[in-house]
Design a protein around this motif. Structure first.
Motif, PDB file in Angstrom:
ATOM      1  N   LYS A 255       0.819  -1.212   0.000  1.00  0.00           N
ATOM      2  CA  LYS A 255       0.000   0.000   0.000  1.00  0.00           C
ATOM      3  C   LYS A 255       0.851   1.260   0.000  1.00  0.00           C
ATOM      4  CE  LYS A 255      -3.873   2.136   2.515  1.00  0.00           C
ATOM      5  NZ  LYS A 255      -3.253   3.463   2.704  1.00  0.00           N
ATOM      6  N   HIS A 256       1.865   1.315   0.851  1.00  0.00           N
ATOM      7  CA  HIS A 256       2.645   2.540   0.986  1.00  0.00           C
ATOM      8  C   HIS A 256       3.689   2.691  -0.114  1.00  0.00           C
ATOM      9  CE1 HIS A 256       0.796   3.280   4.895  1.00  0.00           C
ATOM     10  NE2 HIS A 256       1.062   2.019   5.227  1.00  0.00           N
ATOM     11  N   GLN A 257       4.332   1.601  -0.511  1.00  0.00           N
ATOM     12  CA  GLN A 257       5.395   1.698  -1.513  1.00  0.00           C
ATOM     13  C   GLN A 257       4.867   1.763  -2.938  1.00  0.00           C
ATOM     14  OE1 GLN A 257       8.293  -1.425  -1.029  1.00  0.00           O
ATOM     15  NE2 GLN A 257       8.849  -0.795   1.052  1.00  0.00           N
ATOM     16  N   VAL A 258       3.668   1.235  -3.171  1.00  0.00           N
ATOM     17  CA  VAL A 258       3.184   1.138  -4.550  1.00  0.00           C
ATOM     18  C   VAL A 258       1.839   1.871  -4.715  1.00  0.00           C
ATOM     19  CG1 VAL A 258       2.503  -0.430  -6.402  1.00  0.00           C
ATOM     20  CG2 VAL A 258       4.393  -1.043  -4.872  1.00  0.00           C
ATOM     21  N   LEU A 259       0.789   1.369  -4.078  1.00  0.00           N
ATOM     22  CA  LEU A 259      -0.567   1.863  -4.351  1.00  0.00           C
ATOM     23  C   LEU A 259      -0.747   3.334  -3.944  1.00  0.00           C
ATOM     24  CD1 LEU A 259      -2.639  -1.280  -3.259  1.00  0.00           C
ATOM     25  CD2 LEU A 259      -1.692  -0.717  -5.507  1.00  0.00           C
ATOM     26  N   ASP A 260      -0.251   3.705  -2.729  1.00  0.00           N
ATOM     27  CA  ASP A 260      -0.426   5.092  -2.289  1.00  0.00           C
ATOM     28  C   ASP A 260       0.434   6.073  -3.084  1.00  0.00           C
ATOM     29  OD1 ASP A 260      -2.241   4.212  -0.471  1.00  0.00           O
ATOM     30  OD2 ASP A 260      -0.990   4.524   1.304  1.00  0.00           O
TER      31      ASP A 260
END
Length: 390
Positions: A255-260
């Protein structure tokens, strides 16, 4: 001498005592005789005493004269003094102006109201005092004004304490003020958070996604071999022409490294590992945000069968056509990214693509699934596919 013609100093028979006449306090003063005039007249002139008169009963009308008594009649009974003195003329009370009924009271109406004497019920002295006071103006009662403190005079200790207590707020006022400020602060923080989520995250994620796209294209231009992609590393670019979407694809779905960061993540870890576009068989599954953080998959529900989805890599363009959609499913339904996803309409292994995102909007309760089937693989040396040229 004796008898009727005798001297009053040598009367042989005693003179009957007559009761005194009632005193009229309103009659003018008359000096009293030191002798008995009735007996004198009877002894010397043979006159009979005058009959007594009793005023008739009945109240004296206020504001008028006392009516005349009935004709005199000789008293049949011994003298009976009057129980009540005859009342003199009593003037009617003057009308008192009512200030409440005066629309605009003037100085004359106030003076008339203040000079109306009260009805006197006392004696002659009281009536005289009342008559004298009628021409005078009655002084208005003075209202005591609060004492004023001269400027510069210091207050006493007790006055200072009272002034300090009067300036302090009650506990209820302080509590209501604290709660009001707390609610206002919470409301402002919630408004800032919503603004951050719906507006600022999209701007920040768009900047990060553009930076990742530029980096991927720079690596391709420099001829670097792809090798094994690390988590969070971008390796491809997705194009959805109908939705005007151009978004980088990174390894993993963190979530933090890619999606967000506004990118699309490839399922490539553990039991959720899926095929790559270059594989001859398998399902290339990716995930992306539908709301906030760039929201690349916000409108994938608008895709219809036949709409192109292009994945651009270092070596080729892979073109898929949208085949079917699953509007809602549980997050635990991992079969939707299998080699042959159930419910997709595919019945045998092939080269497929799966797009997953959250639904409904602004929630993560369920997942929406869009499936596609590869229809073209075009090397970069042959140029862009038709879906990207038009």
């Amino acid at each position: 001498m004796s008898g009727e013609g005798g001297s009053p100093w040598f009367r042989a028979e005693p003179v009957p005592e007559q009761p005194p006449e009632p005193h009229d306090r309103y009659a003018p003063y008359e000096p009293q005789e030191w002798y008995d005039p009735e007996g004198y007249r009877r002894d010397w002139y043979g006159q009979q005493p005058q009959p007594s008169y009793v005023p008739g009963p009945g109240p004296v009308p206020q504001g008028g004269y006392v009516p005349a008594p009935e004709p005199y009649a000789p008293a049949q009974e011994p003298y009976v003094p009057a129980q009540e003195p005859r009342a003199a003329y009593v003037p009617p009370p003057a009308p008192v102006p009512d200030e409440e009924t005066v629309a605009l009271p003037t100085e004359e109406t106030r003076e008339a109201a203040s000079t109306v004497p009260e009805q006197s019920t006392g004696g002659r002295a009281e009536r005289r005092r009342a008559a004298k006071g009628r021409g005078r103006r009655r002084a208005a009662p003075a209202t005591a004004a609060p004492p004023t403190r001269p400027a510069g005079t210091p207050m006493s200790r007790a006055e200072a304490r009272r002034a300090a207590r009067s300036q302090k707020d009650s506990p209820a006022v302080i509590a209501s003020r604290v709660f009001g400020e707390l609610f206002i602060t919470i409301g402002v923080l919630m408004l800032l958070f919503v603004t951050y989520q719906l507006w600022w995250t999209n701007i920040l994620a768009g900047q990060q996604a553009n930076a990742a796209t530029n980096k991927i294209q720079d690596d391709w231009a420099k001829g670097r071999a792809p090798g094994a992609f690390e988590p969070g590393q971008g390796f491809a670019i997705m194009h959805i022409p109908k939705l005007d979407v151009v978004v980088p694809i990174a390894e993993g779905i963190d979530k933090h490294q890619v999606l967000d960061r506004g990118m699309v993540g490839h399922y490539a870890e553990g039991a959720l590992k899926t095929a790559m576009p270059s594989d001859k068989q398998g399902n290339f599954a990716v995930a992306g945000h539908r709301n906030t953080h760039g929201e690349p998959f916000r409108y994938i529900n608008r895709l219809t069968p036949g709409d192109p989805i292009v994945v651009e890599t270092r070596d080729a363009y892979y073109t898929y056509e949208m085949a079917s959609i699953l509007p809602q499913t549980a997050p635990s339904n991992v079969g939707v990214i299998g080699p042959v996803p159930p419910g997709s309409g595919f019945t045998e292994p092939g080269r497929y693509i799966t797009l997953t995102t959250c639904t409904p909007e602004f929630t993560s309760t369920y997942r929406m699934i869009v499936w596609g089937k590869m229809v073209d693989e075009r090397p970069r040396s042959k140029g862009k596919p038709d879906a990207l040229v038009g």
